[in-house]
Design a protein around this motif. Sequence first.
Motif, PDB file in Angstrom:
ATOM      1  N   LEU A  85      39.813  63.645  44.155  1.00 24.32           N
ATOM      2  CA  LEU A  85      38.531  63.610  45.742  1.00 24.32           C
ATOM      3  C   LEU A  85      37.785  64.041  44.478  1.00 24.32           C
ATOM      4  O   LEU A  85      36.814  63.746  44.364  1.00 24.32           O
ATOM      5  CB  LEU A  85      39.487  64.922  46.325  1.00 24.32           C
ATOM      6  N   ALA A  86      38.011  65.377  44.204  1.00 22.29           N
ATOM      7  CA  ALA A  86      37.165  66.067  43.140  1.00 22.29           C
ATOM      8  C   ALA A  86      36.546  65.363  41.713  1.00 22.29           C
ATOM      9  O   ALA A  86      35.748  65.841  41.480  1.00 22.29           O
ATOM     10  CB  ALA A  86      37.636  67.592  42.869  1.00 22.29           C
ATOM     11  N   GLY A  87      37.655  64.663  41.755  1.00 20.70           N
ATOM     12  CA  GLY A  87      37.250  63.732  40.245  1.00 20.70           C
ATOM     13  C   GLY A  87      36.763  62.641  39.944  1.00 20.70           C
ATOM     14  O   GLY A  87      35.898  62.292  39.103  1.00 20.70           O
ATOM     15  N   GLN A  88      35.379  62.676  41.466  1.00 20.95           N
ATOM     16  CA  GLN A  88      34.352  60.809  41.138  1.00 20.95           C
ATOM     17  C   GLN A  88      32.966  62.132  41.081  1.00 20.95           C
ATOM     18  O   GLN A  88      32.891  61.184  41.534  1.00 20.95           O
ATOM     19  CB  GLN A  88      34.624  61.024  43.086  1.00 20.95           C
ATOM     20  N   THR A  89      32.748  63.430  41.118  1.00 20.71           N
ATOM     21  CA  THR A  89      31.555  63.944  40.630  1.00 20.71           C
ATOM     22  C   THR A  89      31.066  63.350  39.785  1.00 20.71           C
ATOM     23  O   THR A  89      30.082  63.070  39.910  1.00 20.71           O
ATOM     24  CB  THR A  89      32.040  64.933  40.399  1.00 20.71           C
ATOM     25  N   PRO A  90      31.653  63.013  38.745  1.00 22.49           N
ATOM     26  CA  PRO A  90      31.240  62.287  37.217  1.00 22.49           C
ATOM     27  C   PRO A  90      30.837  60.888  37.849  1.00 22.49           C
ATOM     28  O   PRO A  90      29.717  60.509  37.269  1.00 22.49           O
ATOM     29  CB  PRO A  90      32.363  62.303  36.405  1.00 22.49           C
ATOM     30  N   THR A  91      31.154  60.052  38.903  1.00 20.79           N
ATOM     31  CA  THR A  91      30.143  59.140  39.285  1.00 20.79           C
ATOM     32  C   THR A  91      29.100  59.062  39.172  1.00 20.79           C
ATOM     33  O   THR A  91      28.077  58.092  39.106  1.00 20.79           O
ATOM     34  CB  THR A  91      31.056  58.845  40.745  1.00 20.79           C
ATOM     35  N   ASN A  92      28.409  60.176  40.182  1.00 20.16           N
ATOM     36  CA  ASN A  92      27.329  60.356  40.745  1.00 20.16           C
ATOM     37  C   ASN A  92      26.578  61.136  39.731  1.00 20.16           C
ATOM     38  O   ASN A  92      24.917  60.972  39.762  1.00 20.16           O
ATOM     39  CB  ASN A  92      27.473  61.576  41.999  1.00 20.16           C
ATOM     40  N   LEU A  93      26.985  61.629  39.073  1.00 20.67           N
ATOM     41  CA  LEU A  93      26.240  62.939  38.264  1.00 20.67           C
ATOM     42  C   LEU A  93      25.863  61.624  36.973  1.00 20.67           C
ATOM     43  O   LEU A  93      24.349  61.509  36.526  1.00 20.67           O
ATOM     44  CB  LEU A  93      27.071  63.831  37.302  1.00 20.67           C
ATOM     45  N   ILE A  94      26.754  60.954  36.699  1.00 18.41           N
ATOM     46  CA  ILE A  94      26.091  59.633  35.441  1.00 18.41           C
ATOM     47  C   ILE A  94      25.237  58.861  36.028  1.00 18.41           C
ATOM     48  O   ILE A  94      23.975  58.104  35.124  1.00 18.41           O
ATOM     49  CB  ILE A  94      27.482  59.030  34.712  1.00 18.41           C
ATOM     50  N   ALA A  95      25.808  58.206  37.281  1.00 21.34           N
ATOM     51  CA  ALA A  95      24.448  57.355  37.870  1.00 21.34           C
ATOM     52  C   ALA A  95      22.781  58.768  37.750  1.00 21.34           C
ATOM     53  O   ALA A  95      21.888  57.809  37.580  1.00 21.34           O
ATOM     54  CB  ALA A  95      25.123  56.713  38.984  1.00 21.34           C
ATOM     55  N   ASN A  96      22.886  59.728  38.233  1.00 19.01           N
ATOM     56  CA  ASN A  96      21.769  60.577  38.679  1.00 19.01           C
ATOM     57  C   ASN A  96      21.249  60.367  37.559  1.00 19.01           C
ATOM     58  O   ASN A  96      19.999  60.756  36.949  1.00 19.01           O
ATOM     59  CB  ASN A  96      21.936  61.733  38.911  1.00 19.01           C
ATOM     60  N   ALA A  97      22.060  60.932  35.728  1.00 22.44           N
ATOM     61  CA  ALA A  97      21.737  61.165  34.823  1.00 22.44           C
ATOM     62  C   ALA A  97      20.542  59.914  34.270  1.00 22.44           C
ATOM     63  O   ALA A  97      20.113  59.888  33.263  1.00 22.44           O
ATOM     64  CB  ALA A  97      22.863  61.558  33.870  1.00 22.44           C
ATOM     65  N   VAL A  98      21.661  59.025  34.407  1.00 22.29           N
ATOM     66  CA  VAL A  98      20.772  57.549  33.648  1.00 22.29           C
ATOM     67  C   VAL A  98      19.598  57.427  34.627  1.00 22.29           C
ATOM     68  O   VAL A  98      18.684  56.977  33.898  1.00 22.29           O
ATOM     69  CB  VAL A  98      21.413  56.709  33.584  1.00 22.29           C
ATOM     70  N   GLU A  99      19.702  56.967  35.287  1.00 18.67           N
ATOM     71  CA  GLU A  99      18.525  56.840  36.370  1.00 18.67           C
ATOM     72  C   GLU A  99      17.347  58.129  35.869  1.00 18.67           C
ATOM     73  O   GLU A  99      15.887  57.741  35.305  1.00 18.67           O
ATOM     74  CB  GLU A  99      18.081  57.408  37.984  1.00 18.67           C
ATOM     75  N   THR A 100      17.334  59.695  36.017  1.00 14.47           N
ATOM     76  CA  THR A 100      16.612  60.323  35.280  1.00 14.47           C
ATOM     77  C   THR A 100      15.644  60.271  33.850  1.00 14.47           C
ATOM     78  O   THR A 100      15.109  60.349  33.889  1.00 14.47           O
ATOM     79  CB  THR A 100      17.439  61.816  35.298  1.00 14.47           C
ATOM     80  N   LEU A 101      16.445  59.856  32.913  1.00 18.82           N
ATOM     81  CA  LEU A 101      16.770  60.057  31.741  1.00 18.82           C
ATOM     82  C   LEU A 101      15.484  58.252  31.947  1.00 18.82           C
ATOM     83  O   LEU A 101      14.483  58.457  30.920  1.00 18.82           O
ATOM     84  CB  LEU A 101      17.954  59.169  30.876  1.00 18.82           C
ATOM     85  N   LEU A 102      15.718  57.036  31.940  1.00 17.95           N
ATOM     86  CA  LEU A 102      14.850  56.044  32.267  1.00 17.95           C
ATOM     87  C   LEU A 102      13.537  56.648  32.396  1.00 17.95           C
ATOM     88  O   LEU A 102      12.679  55.790  32.557  1.00 17.95           O
ATOM     89  CB  LEU A 102      16.102  55.326  32.367  1.00 17.95           C
TER      90      LEU A 102
END
Length: 405
Positions: A241-258
């Motif tokens: 349940l809690a371990g899905q946090t990196p899903t949205n963090l990684i996606a948000n991070a990539v979009e932010t960096l780009l």
Amino acid sequence: MTDVRPDAGGVPEIDLTDIDVLSDPAAAYGRVRERSPLARLLAPGMRPMWVLTRHEDARAMLSDPRFELSADSFMRPPGIPEHCLAYMRTMQEMEGPEHARLRRLVSPAFTARRAVDFRPRIEPIVENLLDGLADHAEDGAVDLLAHFARPLPIEVICELVGIPESDRPRWREYGAAVAAGWGQAFADAIPGIMEGAKAAVAARRAEPGDDLISDLIRSQAGDEGRLSDTEMVTLVWNLVLAGQTPTNLIANAVETLLRHPGQLAALRADTGLMPRAVEELTRWCGPQLLTIPRHPREDVEMYGVPIRKGEPVTAAIVSANRDPRAFADPERFDIGRDAGASGHLGYAHGPHFCLGAALARAQTEIALTALLRRFPDLALAPGSPATGRIPDPGTWRLASLPVTL
């Protein structure tokens, strides 16, 4: 969005269905934060909640023993089979000695040192997913959320827990259902997760391996307070349940960096900045907007406003992490930022600080490092909308992330 209601003590109100709140929560909560440290959250069919908007106040509440988590703090999807309910109550719902006991038994498995030791097992998972990205291209674009950020966490959890290779295709489906949010697919996945977790615990009791469950069994041999099988299964469920946090963090991070090419170029030029960059990305675009609500054990007063026993109180992470009282120039995204003593609240604070924070950090660092190394020309796909986000008042998350490699 911020009409004042006299019976709420004159504090601002935030409508969680307001398009401004859903489309730009950092700005919406920020406007309220500069008016008041306390506000009310409202939405149809939801009990009103008090919300703390400033960093210092949020930290204080999250570590204040007068405010507790309970079963009332958590939503349950409808239709959960009766036999699964025994495994649904995780450490997040516990307080006092009960919570302290479980935290003491489990926390040695989630230290920063253990996360470092686990990195060599995360790296091949990341590389394998990146190997297959080009196979998912359509018209030159790949959805990085669907084919990288979303499958990665459940693969890591399977490796961490010791799920057999033959069972992992089913667990990938479970992970996708959980990451997609609370719906029928989520509820349908729960029995399978519980059965798989029970099988993994039983297998490791009979024949320990190189995994989390085996480590916990070995470390607690002869300890009268050791984890029971039910608690082990519940821990696995909590990890899913809690371990899905990196899903949205990684996606948000990539979009932010780009969308910040200068910062992206600096990170490419010095990958030693990655740990600090991940902290700044978590502050800037972390997925959790609000903490799990706490409930005061007694009547309390905050900023002259009476809050009755049992009324839900949450902290606006999205607002606290942009608070100018805690961060210099908080509206500037800077991968070299030193968060200093304040620190972001992306993993909450206090006794319920996220147990898996070190693992989530390691996973995100490895994923971003490999992605930028493998694809030096990575870019948002032409025509990508400025905000292709799911309107979720609790989680800042993308619906998709189309990129060109």
